[in-house]
Design a protein around this motif. Structure first.
Motif, PDB file in Angstrom:
ATOM      1  N   GLY A 184      17.509  24.259   1.803  1.00  0.00           N
ATOM      2  CA  GLY A 184      15.959  24.111   1.619  1.00  0.00           C
ATOM      3  C   GLY A 184      16.120  24.537   0.438  1.00  0.00           C
TER       4      GLY A 184
ATOM      5  N   PRO B 262      16.321  28.275   8.589  1.00  0.00           N
ATOM      6  CA  PRO B 262      16.169  28.748   9.482  1.00  0.00           C
ATOM      7  C   PRO B 262      15.988  30.280   9.556  1.00  0.00           C
ATOM      8  CG  PRO B 262      17.842  27.656   9.864  1.00  0.00           C
ATOM      9  CD  PRO B 262      16.914  27.376   7.690  1.00  0.00           C
TER      10      PRO B 262
ATOM     11  N   GLU C 135       9.095  31.220  11.070  1.00  0.00           N
ATOM     12  CA  GLU C 135       9.818  30.367  11.426  1.00  0.00           C
ATOM     13  C   GLU C 135       8.487  28.653  11.568  1.00  0.00           C
ATOM     14  OE1 GLU C 135      11.001  30.738  15.438  1.00  0.00           O
ATOM     15  OE2 GLU C 135      13.211  31.576  14.283  1.00  0.00           O
ATOM     16  N   GLN C 136       7.114  28.887  11.000  1.00  0.00           N
ATOM     17  CA  GLN C 136       6.083  27.970  10.993  1.00  0.00           C
ATOM     18  C   GLN C 136       5.636  27.400   9.608  1.00  0.00           C
ATOM     19  OE1 GLN C 136       2.942  29.109  13.425  1.00  0.00           O
ATOM     20  NE2 GLN C 136       3.691  29.121  15.779  1.00  0.00           N
TER      21      GLN C 136
ATOM     22  N   GLY D 265      11.091  25.709   6.589  1.00  0.00           N
ATOM     23  CA  GLY D 265      11.233  24.493   6.195  1.00  0.00           C
ATOM     24  C   GLY D 265      11.613  24.633   4.792  1.00  0.00           C
ATOM     25  N   CYS D 266      11.176  25.581   4.137  1.00  0.00           N
ATOM     26  CA  CYS D 266      11.969  25.352   2.380  1.00  0.00           C
ATOM     27  C   CYS D 266      12.607  26.941   2.122  1.00  0.00           C
ATOM     28  CB  CYS D 266      10.657  26.267   1.907  1.00  0.00           C
ATOM     29  SG  CYS D 266       9.443  24.765   1.787  1.00  0.00           S
TER      30      CYS D 266
END
Ligand code: HEC
Ligand code: HEC
Length: 234
Positions: A174, A165, A156-157, A161-162
């Motif tokens: 993404g 989720p 998740e960290q 983002g790409c």
């Protein structure tokens, strides 16, 4: 007893040598056949590659672009250096045949005329490979025994983002592919995922995650945590 065995072995070696020296014609013929076969094989490989190129232009170029370089958010690069070093013929064949459910990648087993067409496409893609074929080592690499709960946190960290989720890929807005879906996970080994996370993919947003030049410096253990997390999504 031992002495006798050694003498027998020496005798056999001398005989083999005699045969090799006295049989040059036989050897020549053997070489000629090998060379002939190699030539025929090279010929049929280049025919296959040419056929694959035509099929690629008809079926794949709209998404994967000329020479398969890919386009962010549309389709990944499939002539990418790192991908072609680690992807086995089987991985490519089955991905083309089955497509990737829940992504734009269609199942071509239902579209193309025959298995031979898929073999030709694989040969065409493989013709872009530079460097060693690592697919066997990658396949044999260890199964990840990471902690999926930690992996979820790292995912998740660092990845979501790409890749979306839960690894939905483009469907999750993404730029990365659907690495949390069975279409990918069912065909990619842990070694395959590990190699891409460490080394990234040249000329794409997917950079390596190992070492100080990486997007984030993940340890081997953290990478295995992420792989174990992806496996529970599968
Ligand atoms: C409608 C667009 C579209 C078409 C047409 C298409 N693809 Fe794809 N392809 C994709 C997408 C999108 C992905 C990534 C899916 C995902 O998120 O996992 C993909 C993934 C792949 C992959 C896996 C790549 C990797 O990085 O692991 C291969 C191999 C592939 N496609 C080959 C082909 C071939 C060969 C053709 C033509 C016969 C083709 N594709 C046609 C959209 C397409
Ligand atoms: C900056 C965006 C970005 C980040 C962050 C990112 N990726 Fe990627 N990833 C991509 C893109 C884009 C691709 C497809 C590259 C291409 O076009 O060939 C990709 C491809 C991959 C692939 C190959 C998938 C396939 O279809 O064959 C794997 C595996 C992967 N990423 C894992 C990860 C993991 C695990 C993380 C987190 C540690 C991560 N990525 C973080 C953008 C990213």
């Amino acid at each position: 007893m031992r002495e006798k065995k050694r003498k027998m072995l020496a005798g056999a070696a001398a005989l083999a040598l005699c045969w090799a020296v006295s049989g040059p014609n036989l050897m020549d013929n053997a070489w000629a056949t090998d060379a002939g076969e190699a030539k025929a094989q090279a010929q049929s490989t280049s025919d296959l590659v040419r056929k694959g190129q035509v099929l690629f232009a008809e079926n794949c170029v709209a998404c994967h672009q000329e020479e398969g370089v890919g386009k962010a958010g549309v389709a990944p690069s499939i002539t990418n250096k790192e991908l072609l070093r680690i992807a086995s013929d089987q991985f490519l064949f089955e991905t083309i045949r089955d497509g990737r459910v829940d992504t734009p990648m269609p199942a071509f087993g239902e579209v193309l005329a025959s298995k031979d067409d898929i073999h030709a496409l694989v040969a065409y893609l493989k013709s872009f490979r530079t460097g060693p074929d690592l697919s066997k080592d990658i396949e044999a690499d260890h199964i990840s025994m990471g902690d999926p709960r930690l992996g979820k946190r790292w995912f998740e960290q660092v990845c979501a983002g790409c890749h979306g989720p839960r690894g939905e890929g483009y469907a999750g807005e993404g730029s990365g592919t659907a690495i949390g879906k069975p279409g990918f996970l069912g065909k990619a080994s842990d070694g395959f995922i590990r190699y891409i996370v460490k080394n990234g993919r040249s000329n794409t947003a997917m950079r390596g995650f190992s070492g100080s030049y990486g997007l984030a410096n993940l340890s081997d253990g953290e990478i295995d945590d992420i792989i174990s997390y992806l496996r529970i999504l599968e």
